[in-house]
Design an enzyme around this catalytic site. Structure first.
Site, short mmCIF file in Angstrom:
data_model
loop_
_atom_site.label_atom_id
_atom_site.label_comp_id
_atom_site.label_asym_id
_atom_site.label_seq_id
_atom_site.Cartn_x
_atom_site.Cartn_y
_atom_site.Cartn_z
CB CYS A 1 -15.44 0.93 -13.77
SG CYS A 1 -16.61 2.30 -13.72
CB CYS B 1 -18.86 -3.74 -16.20
SG CYS B 1 -19.19 -3.26 -14.50
CD GLU C 1 -2.96 -0.88 -0.11
OE1 GLU C 1 -3.06 0.25 -0.63
OE2 GLU C 1 -3.58 -1.87 -0.54
CB CYS D 1 -24.03 0.43 -14.18
SG CYS D 1 -23.10 1.97 -14.33
CE1 TYR E 1 -7.12 2.61 -0.56
CE2 TYR E 1 -4.76 2.87 -0.18
CZ TYR E 1 -5.82 2.22 -0.79
OH TYR E 1 -5.57 1.15 -1.61
CG ASP F 1 -8.71 3.30 -4.83
OD1 ASP F 1 -9.92 3.14 -5.15
OD2 ASP F 1 -7.80 2.61 -5.33
#
Length: 298
Positions: A200, A210, A44, A216, A127, A145
């Protein structure tokens, strides 16, 4: 597919994204069985504003060399900065070194699982703390994020992009999509991030691939263009960041302290070069020796 209230939206998206992620997720080394929470924390730090392809080989080398926080904490900062290489934003390496020392000294060499305790570590923000809880420990923690915000903006709100960050609202949006159980929520958190990273995407979303296309709101509305505020994109060429990187390259590759002339040679604008060198000294990324030369910190 018709969706009712917010609870229905979360349930439907979770049911669509979880199996897709289990089947289609990229084989990244920090996702493999046996990866420790320390390995997740390192990933990370490295992945902040840095593409996966650049991080993967550095992460592999790093984990082989420093498989536990105490191992990294015992390393000289010069070695840490050299191992960081060209990942960029080298202050992250120093903060990770500091975090490793805190984990080794205060937490028995075990990365904490509690979000608040993680946030108290050097260089660990909201985060990163939530990502470690979710991906390192499999806990229910909304991870937000840029990619996740984009998926939520489109799938839930019918907008082409998320616009400026709204920390509390963004966390609430994602929290509403997660299942109640830890394991299921951790998979959905990872799936939302993966969906935004590979399907996406910002400029060329692959809606035909997707798993959430049928649910969506943006796709159902005909994919209206986003016309809200955008974060300005800063170029790289000629910026202080580029100059700092060039100066760091000299220090990393030198076998020892270098003369000022070696640093002067990499950038012609003396004022900008001096400002950037000073900032490296202030940030603890470089040191000046007693004889006036420059080197990585010990």
């Amino acid at each position: 597919m018709i969706i009712g209230g917010p609870g229905d939206t979360g349930r439907v998206l979770a049911e669509l994204i979880s199996p897709w992620f289990r089947a289609e997720a990229r084989d990244l080394p920090w996702r493999r069985p046996g990866t420790t929470p320390w390995g997740v924390l390192v990933s990370e730090f490295m992945l902040q504003q840095t593409p996966v392809a650049r991080v993967e080989p550095v992460w592999n080398d790093w984990m082989a060399r420093w498989p536990a926080p105490s191992a990294l904490a015992a390393a000289p900062r010069s070695d840490v900065l050299r191992a960081w290489g060209k990942l960029g934003y080298p202050r992250r390496a120093i903060r990770l070194h500091d975090a490793a020392a805190a984990i080794a000294g205060q937490h028995g060499d075990a990365v904490p699982s509690d979000v608040e305790t993680l946030e108290a570590l050097p260089g660990v923000g909201s985060y990163t703390a939530r990502a470690v809880a979710a991906f390192g420990y499999g806990l229910r923690a909304p991870v937000v994020d840029t990619n996740v915000r984009r998926v939520v903006a489109r799938a839930v709100h019918g907008q082409g992009d998320a616009g400026p960050a709204r920390t509390r609202a963004d966390l609430a949006d994602v929290d509403a999509l997660l299942p109640d159980d830890d394991a299921g929520a951790a998979v959905v958190s990872a799936g939302l991030m993966e969906l935004g990273a590979v399907v996406c995407t910002a400029r060329a979303p692959r809606c035909g691939l997707c798993p959430a296309a049928g649910a969506c709101a943006w796709l159902a509305a005909g994919k209206p263009a986003y016309d809200g505020p955008r974060k300005p994109v800063q170029g790289f060429a000629g910026t202080d960041r580029q100059v700092r990187g060039k100066l760091m390259d000299v220090l990393r590759t030198a076998p020892g302290p270098v003369e000022r002339a070696a640093l002067d040679a990499v950038w012609s604008d003396a004022g900008q070069r001096d400002r950037c060198l000073h900032s490296l000294l202030v940030d603890g990324l470089a040191e000046q020796t007693d004889d006036g030369r420059f080197a990585l910190p010990v």
